[in-house]
Design an enzyme around this catalytic site. Structure first.
Site, PDB file in Angstrom:
ATOM      1  N   ARG A   1     -75.086 -98.755  98.798  1.00 25.00           N
ATOM      2  CA  ARG A   1     -76.045 -97.659  98.644  1.00 25.00           C
ATOM      3  C   ARG A   1     -76.842 -97.364  99.905  1.00 25.00           C
ATOM      4  O   ARG A   1     -77.155 -96.196 100.176  1.00 25.00           O
ATOM      5  CB  ARG A   1     -76.964 -97.941  97.446  1.00 25.00           C
ATOM      6  CG  ARG A   1     -76.226 -97.744  96.132  1.00 25.00           C
ATOM      7  CD  ARG A   1     -76.969 -98.379  94.984  1.00 25.00           C
ATOM      8  NE  ARG A   1     -76.948 -99.835  95.075  1.00 25.00           N
ATOM      9  CZ  ARG A   1     -77.482-100.636  94.145  1.00 25.00           C
ATOM     10  NH1 ARG A   1     -78.056-100.119  93.091  1.00 25.00           N
ATOM     11  NH2 ARG A   1     -77.415-101.950  94.291  1.00 25.00           N
TER      12      ARG A   1
ATOM     13  N   GLN B   1     -59.339-100.544  98.577  1.00 17.34           N
ATOM     14  CA  GLN B   1     -59.450-101.436  97.430  1.00 17.34           C
ATOM     15  C   GLN B   1     -58.455-100.979  96.364  1.00 17.34           C
ATOM     16  O   GLN B   1     -58.593 -99.882  95.817  1.00 17.34           O
ATOM     17  CB  GLN B   1     -60.872-101.394  96.861  1.00 17.34           C
ATOM     18  CG  GLN B   1     -61.078-102.425  95.769  1.00 17.34           C
ATOM     19  CD  GLN B   1     -62.450-102.328  95.131  1.00 17.34           C
ATOM     20  OE1 GLN B   1     -62.845-101.271  94.672  1.00 17.34           O
ATOM     21  NE2 GLN B   1     -63.161-103.438  95.079  1.00 17.34           N
TER      22      GLN B   1
ATOM     23  N   LEU C   1     -77.591-105.403  97.083  1.00 20.30           N
ATOM     24  CA  LEU C   1     -79.014-105.286  97.413  1.00 20.30           C
ATOM     25  C   LEU C   1     -79.359-105.952  98.743  1.00 20.30           C
ATOM     26  O   LEU C   1     -80.315-106.704  98.850  1.00 20.30           O
ATOM     27  CB  LEU C   1     -79.879-105.828  96.273  1.00 20.30           C
ATOM     28  CG  LEU C   1     -79.874-104.945  95.006  1.00 20.30           C
ATOM     29  CD1 LEU C   1     -80.621-105.612  93.869  1.00 20.30           C
ATOM     30  CD2 LEU C   1     -80.472-103.566  95.300  1.00 20.30           C
TER      31      LEU C   1
ATOM     32  N   PRO D   1     -66.744-100.751  99.024  1.00 16.08           N
ATOM     33  CA  PRO D   1     -66.006 -99.688  98.322  1.00 16.08           C
ATOM     34  C   PRO D   1     -66.916 -98.936  97.350  1.00 16.08           C
ATOM     35  O   PRO D   1     -67.681 -99.550  96.617  1.00 16.08           O
ATOM     36  CB  PRO D   1     -64.918-100.452  97.560  1.00 16.08           C
ATOM     37  CG  PRO D   1     -65.390-101.873  97.492  1.00 16.08           C
ATOM     38  CD  PRO D   1     -66.259-102.088  98.682  1.00 16.08           C
TER      39      PRO D   1
ATOM     40  N   ARG E   1     -61.779-109.071  95.823  1.00 14.94           N
ATOM     41  CA  ARG E   1     -63.176-108.991  95.342  1.00 14.94           C
ATOM     42  C   ARG E   1     -63.247-109.627  93.958  1.00 14.94           C
ATOM     43  O   ARG E   1     -62.459-109.283  93.082  1.00 14.94           O
ATOM     44  CB  ARG E   1     -63.659-107.542  95.293  1.00 14.94           C
ATOM     45  CG  ARG E   1     -65.076-107.439  94.718  1.00 14.94           C
ATOM     46  CD  ARG E   1     -65.705-106.071  94.858  1.00 14.94           C
ATOM     47  NE  ARG E   1     -66.592-106.047  96.021  1.00 14.94           N
ATOM     48  CZ  ARG E   1     -67.561-105.147  96.213  1.00 14.94           C
ATOM     49  NH1 ARG E   1     -67.766-104.184  95.341  1.00 14.94           N
ATOM     50  NH2 ARG E   1     -68.321-105.193  97.288  1.00 14.94           N
TER      51      ARG E   1
ATOM     52  N   ALA F   1     -62.254 -97.932  94.997  1.00 13.08           N
ATOM     53  CA  ALA F   1     -61.243 -98.367  94.041  1.00 13.08           C
ATOM     54  C   ALA F   1     -60.159 -97.300  93.921  1.00 13.08           C
ATOM     55  O   ALA F   1     -60.441 -96.160  93.536  1.00 13.08           O
ATOM     56  CB  ALA F   1     -61.889 -98.615  92.685  1.00 13.08           C
TER      57      ALA F   1
ATOM     58  N   TYR G   1     -63.167-104.999  85.537  1.00 11.93           N
ATOM     59  CA  TYR G   1     -61.912-104.232  85.511  1.00 11.93           C
ATOM     60  C   TYR G   1     -60.738-105.167  85.184  1.00 11.93           C
ATOM     61  O   TYR G   1     -60.945-106.359  84.934  1.00 11.93           O
ATOM     62  CB  TYR G   1     -61.747-103.458  86.827  1.00 11.93           C
ATOM     63  CG  TYR G   1     -62.854-102.420  86.969  1.00 11.93           C
ATOM     64  CD1 TYR G   1     -62.977-101.393  86.032  1.00 11.93           C
ATOM     65  CD2 TYR G   1     -63.809-102.496  87.970  1.00 11.93           C
ATOM     66  CE1 TYR G   1     -64.005-100.460  86.099  1.00 11.93           C
ATOM     67  CE2 TYR G   1     -64.851-101.565  88.050  1.00 11.93           C
ATOM     68  CZ  TYR G   1     -64.942-100.553  87.108  1.00 11.93           C
ATOM     69  OH  TYR G   1     -65.967 -99.643  87.172  1.00 11.93           O
TER      70      TYR G   1
ATOM     71  N   CYS H   1     -66.602 -95.639  94.651  1.00 12.21           N
ATOM     72  CA  CYS H   1     -65.913 -94.532  93.985  1.00 12.21           C
ATOM     73  C   CYS H   1     -66.669 -93.232  94.213  1.00 12.21           C
ATOM     74  O   CYS H   1     -67.890 -93.192  94.064  1.00 12.21           O
ATOM     75  CB  CYS H   1     -65.875 -94.766  92.475  1.00 12.21           C
ATOM     76  SG  CYS H   1     -64.690 -96.002  91.990  1.00 12.21           S
TER      77      CYS H   1
HETATM   78  C1  LIG Z   1     -71.493 -94.861  94.085  1.00 11.31           C
HETATM   79  C2  LIG Z   1     -70.966 -96.272  93.955  1.00 11.31           C
HETATM   80  C3  LIG Z   1     -69.623 -96.471  93.718  1.00 11.31           C
HETATM   81  C4  LIG Z   1     -69.095 -97.780  93.653  1.00 11.31           C
HETATM   82  N1  LIG Z   1     -67.747 -97.949  93.521  1.00 11.31           N
HETATM   83  C5  LIG Z   1     -67.228 -99.195  93.644  1.00 11.31           C
HETATM   84  C6  LIG Z   1     -65.836 -99.392  93.747  1.00 11.31           C
HETATM   85  O1  LIG Z   1     -65.047 -98.452  93.823  1.00 11.31           O
HETATM   86  N2  LIG Z   1     -65.377-100.662  93.804  1.00 11.31           N
HETATM   87  C7  LIG Z   1     -66.222-101.750  93.799  1.00 11.31           C
HETATM   88  O2  LIG Z   1     -65.760-102.882  93.843  1.00 11.31           O
HETATM   89  N3  LIG Z   1     -67.549-101.574  93.748  1.00 11.31           N
HETATM   90  C8  LIG Z   1     -68.072-100.335  93.701  1.00 11.31           C
HETATM   91  N4  LIG Z   1     -69.426-100.166  93.753  1.00 11.31           N
HETATM   92  C9  LIG Z   1     -70.279-101.348  93.968  1.00 11.31           C
HETATM   93  C10 LIG Z   1     -70.564-101.539  95.456  1.00 11.31           C
HETATM   94  O3  LIG Z   1     -69.381-101.797  96.194  1.00 11.31           O
HETATM   95  C11 LIG Z   1     -71.559-102.683  95.692  1.00 11.31           C
HETATM   96  O4  LIG Z   1     -70.952-103.889  95.315  1.00 11.31           O
HETATM   97  C12 LIG Z   1     -72.854-102.499  94.912  1.00 11.31           C
HETATM   98  O5  LIG Z   1     -73.315-101.159  94.987  1.00 11.31           O
HETATM   99  C13 LIG Z   1     -73.950-103.419  95.432  1.00 11.31           C
HETATM  100  O6  LIG Z   1     -74.205-103.170  96.803  1.00 11.31           O
HETATM  101  P1  LIG Z   1     -75.487-102.299  97.309  1.00 11.31           P
HETATM  102  O7  LIG Z   1     -76.701-102.953  96.703  1.00 11.31           O
HETATM  103  O8  LIG Z   1     -75.427-102.411  98.799  1.00 11.31           O
HETATM  104  O9  LIG Z   1     -75.327-100.898  96.807  1.00 11.31           O
HETATM  105  C14 LIG Z   1     -69.962 -98.886  93.788  1.00 11.31           C
HETATM  106  C15 LIG Z   1     -71.321 -98.672  93.991  1.00 11.31           C
HETATM  107  C16 LIG Z   1     -71.830 -97.382  94.101  1.00 11.31           C
HETATM  108  C17 LIG Z   1     -73.299 -97.201  94.384  1.00 11.31           C
END
Ligand SMILES: Cc1cc2nc3c(=O)[nH]c(=O)nc-3n(C[C@H](O)[C@H](O)[C@H](O)COP(=O)(O)O)c2cc1C
Length: 366
Positions: A324, A100, A301, A24, A230, A58, A182, A26
């Site tokens: 990402r 979510q 990551l 997820p 989560r 979210a 949250y 945002c």
């Molecule tokens: C732009 C952006 C928005 C995010 N929004 C949410 C969200 O809405 N809900 C959530 O649980 N995590 C959110 N995250 C966290 C990601 O779901 C993820 O757990 C975190 O980026 C680590 O994963 P990655 O290293 O693959 O980016 C967000 C991350 C990014 C980069």
């Protein structure tokens, strides 16, 4: 060649074609909580890659539960149609759709991140946040009001009503957001929960809201559809929420029909040092999976096929979420299949770019 990534995964009545999902994220791009063209294009592009599941960002269960005034919402029926359009497209790409459901608690009413991290005051279209206890997250955040008993009941009912709307929009999965500092995480963590009623104090009391919300959502969420939660498996600091407590919570959630724990970490307070690196949260997903006996998703990551395969093949998680990397590279999965010579379906409009034997993508019906 079967790499583990391209094996199916069954949860209740849902069969995912592979083990990679979009986490997820945002987008801070909704209007009055309603999905816009951006959401369709952004989520649609990632679905074209053939990823098994996309978890929509979210999505607030009440207006005051939004992180920013431009978050998605499912607190009223008018918000169903915009998301139903997104779900329909995801299904046409063979991708399952999850949403979510979230309440930001004391981290609500903030500006979009690209405008700097600032509290949006009520006179500027924001609101006063609510929380377990009246303690602000940081100086530039709003001063929250502690929820009373009626406020807590309203939170539970709002999750339930949002889940019903998620079903009406056609979603296959609901994920309850109990991570990243949250509202539900604020109740779990002793750092943010200073209550003296039945929702504060010992572990049982701190877990109460997350458990009540999960049970209430499960009771209205269709039997054939999976429910995820989560969590932040640790606050990464002395006196905070712990991995041991996460295992306890996961056991309880499993017993009430939660199907998968999406294991993240952190987010509860400012200034906590986290040693982040590739796959740094995977050990928590592994521990919850092993000790609570419930499927988990690993996240954080994780960017390469080798990392994903190791997690799956070593039984550390059942599903891998990436965030990402999918922003940088929406067609990550399609390209991987091509590199590996794995036969994967392509959208019919793109077949001229696909390997010669690639089948045409079939949608899923819900
Ligand atoms: C732009 C952006 C928005 C995010 N929004 C949410 C969200 O809405 N809900 C959530 O649980 N995590 C959110 N995250 C966290 C990601 O779901 C993820 O757990 C975190 O980026 C680590 O994963 P990655 O290293 O693959 O980016 C967000 C991350 C990014 C980069």
């Amino acid at each position: 060649m079967n790499t583990g990534i391209f094996t199916s995964f069954q949860l209740r009545g849902l069969e995912l074609p592979n083990r990679v999902a979009v986490a997820p994220m945002c987008q801070y791009s909704a209007e009055d909580g309603m999905a816009q063209d951006w959401h369709l294009v952004h989520l649609g592009a990632r679905a074209q890659s053939g990823v098994g599941l996309i978890l929509v960002e979210a999505t607030a269960v009440v207006p005051e539960g939004r992180i920013s005034p431009t978050d998605l919402g499912l607190w009223k029926d008018a918000q169903i149609d915009g998301l139903a359009r997104v779900v329909k497209f995801l299904h046409s790409m063979g991708t399952a759709a999850g949403v979510q459901l979230a309440h930001a608690g004391r981290k609500a009413s903030m500006s979009q991140p690209w405008r700097g991290e600032q509290y949006v005051k009520p006179e500027d279209g924001g609101w006063q946040p609510v929380a377990p206890s009246a303690v602000a997250y940081a100086e530039n955040f709003g001063e929250p009001r502690a929820l009373d008993a009626a406020g807590i009941r309203n939170v539970i009912e709002s999750f339930v009503n949002a889940a019903k709307r998620a079903d009406a929009a056609g979603f296959d999965v609901v994920e309850i957001h109990a991570a990243h500092g949250y509202l539900l995480h604020q109740f779990l963590s002793p750092l943010t929960n200073k209550r003296t009623d039945e929702y504060g104090g010992g572990l049982e009391n701190r877990m109460r809201l997350a458990i009540e919300v999960s049970a209430a959502v499960r009771s209205v969420w269709p039997e054939r559809k999976p429910l995820f939660v989560r969590i932040s498996a640790t606050d990464w600091c002395e006196g905070g929420w712990t991995a041991d407590e996460s295992v306890e919570l996961a056991k309880r959630l499993k017993s009430m029909g939660v199907d998968l724990i999406d294991v993240s970490t952190g987010g509860i307070a400012r200034g906590i040092a986290i040693k982040a690196g590739p796959g740094f949260q995977v050990p928590f997903a592994e521990r919850v999976r092993r000790e609570a006996g419930i499927p988990t998703a690993a996240v954080g990551l994780i960017t390469t096929a080798e990392e994903v395969e190791a997690i799956l093949n070593e039984g550390k998680a059942d599903l891998v979420l990436m965030a990402r990397e999918f922003l940088r590279n929406p067609y990550w999965l399609l390209n991987l299949a091509r590199e590996r010579g794995v036969k994967m379906s392509w959208p019919k409009q793109y077949l001229r770019a696909a390997p010669a034997d690639a089948p045409m993508r079939a949608g899923i019906t819900n």
